[in-house]
Structure formats: C-alpha cells, structure tokens
Design a protein around this motif. Structure first.
Motif, mmCIF file in Angstrom:
data_model
loop_
_atom_site.group_PDB
_atom_site.id
_atom_site.type_symbol
_atom_site.label_atom_id
_atom_site.label_comp_id
_atom_site.label_asym_id
_atom_site.label_seq_id
_atom_site.Cartn_x
_atom_site.Cartn_y
_atom_site.Cartn_z
ATOM 1 N N LEU A 75 0.787 -1.256 -0.147
ATOM 2 C CA LEU A 75 0.063 -0.018 0.095
ATOM 3 C C LEU A 75 0.915 1.306 0.028
ATOM 4 C CD1 LEU A 75 -2.662 -1.197 2.706
ATOM 5 C CD2 LEU A 75 -2.505 -1.655 0.119
ATOM 6 N N TRP A 78 -0.738 4.644 0.118
ATOM 7 C CA TRP A 78 -1.776 4.986 0.969
ATOM 8 C C TRP A 78 -1.334 6.020 2.372
ATOM 9 C CZ3 TRP A 78 -5.885 0.998 2.486
ATOM 10 C CH2 TRP A 78 -6.407 0.288 1.161
ATOM 11 N N GLU A 80 -1.165 7.208 6.110
ATOM 12 C CA GLU A 80 -1.176 6.333 7.258
ATOM 13 C C GLU A 80 -2.331 6.171 7.979
ATOM 14 O OE1 GLU A 80 1.109 4.262 8.866
ATOM 15 O OE2 GLU A 80 2.445 4.896 6.997
ATOM 16 N N ASP A 82 -5.305 5.696 6.665
ATOM 17 C CA ASP A 82 -6.106 4.670 5.941
ATOM 18 C C ASP A 82 -5.534 3.238 6.132
ATOM 19 O OD1 ASP A 82 -7.724 6.617 4.380
ATOM 20 O OD2 ASP A 82 -6.073 6.861 2.756
ATOM 21 N N LYS A 83 -4.162 3.150 6.414
ATOM 22 C CA LYS A 83 -3.599 1.888 6.759
ATOM 23 C C LYS A 83 -3.850 1.417 8.247
ATOM 24 C CE LYS A 83 0.722 2.068 3.854
ATOM 25 N NZ LYS A 83 2.164 1.980 3.968
#
Length: 128
Positions: A75, A78, A80, A82-83
């Motif tokens: 990812l 992406w 952080e 969102d992760k």
C-alpha cells in the motif's frame, strides 16, 4: 474525566500489545474470552450472531478497497490513517473469526494447518 482515563488505558493497552507482535491464536482466544466474560457478553455470542457480525465487518473491510482499483503490495500510496483504519477492520474480522471458531469448538490453528496441507496435495508445486 472518565473519558480521559479510558483513552489513557486504551493507549497503555495498545503500547503493551505492540510488544506482543507474535501473539498466538490461543492467546487471542483467551483474551477474547476474558473480554466477553468481563462484560457478560457470552450470552450474545452464538455462532450465528458471531458469523453475522463478522460478515458486517468484512463489508466494512471491503469499503476500504472500493473504487481504488488494483492496490500494490505494501500500500505505498496510502495515507497512514488509511492503513491504520485497514488494520482495525482486518483485526475486527480476525477477532470475530477466532471467537466464532471457539464457540463452534474448532481449533482454528489446527484447522488452518490441515487446510494448508490439504491444499498442497490438491495444488502441488510445479517442478521447474
């Protein structure tokens, strides 16, 4: 004040959890049982209820990937946040799966190993 204390407790628990990166399924199972016992929730943890709750969480997990197209491993593009959200939803699915397997009397770790072996026989590696 109580909200602040709860947030501090949650932060302390999260810090402790990070130290236990290689936690076993059995330890997660024990913690889930303790969590349910402390809240008297076992009465609600029928296999059907747990399965439906897990399906709901899979839906939430799916929403994260909706409309993103193919996503590269790791990812890289992406945020952080969102992760972190992804990790939370993956965890929800995992925890419901463990609890469901416990309530059904299935040793999930043992079942998973047996399935890997079965798949290895069904789909043998190609010799190059």
């Amino acid at each position: 004040m109580e909200g602040l204390e709860n947030k501090q407790q949650a932060a302390a628990m999260e810090k402790e959890e990070k130290k236990e990166a290689d936690i076993s399924l059995k330890e997660l199972s024990r913690r889930l049982q303790d969590f349910a016992d402390e809240r008297d929730w076992e009465q609600y943890h029928s296999p059907r209820n747990l399965l439906l709750a897990m399906v709901g969480e899979v839906g939430e997990l799916s929403e994260i990937f909706m409309w993103r197209g193919e996503v590269p491993k790791g990812l890289p593009n992406w945020e952080e946040a969102d992760k972190e959200h992804l990790g939370e939803e993956l965890s929800d699915v995992l925890l419901y799966l463990i609890r469901l397997s416990d309530m059904c009397g299935i040793d999930l770790g043992d079942a998973a190993i047996k399935k890997i072996v079965k798949n290895a026989v069904k789909y043998p590696a190609k010799n190059n």
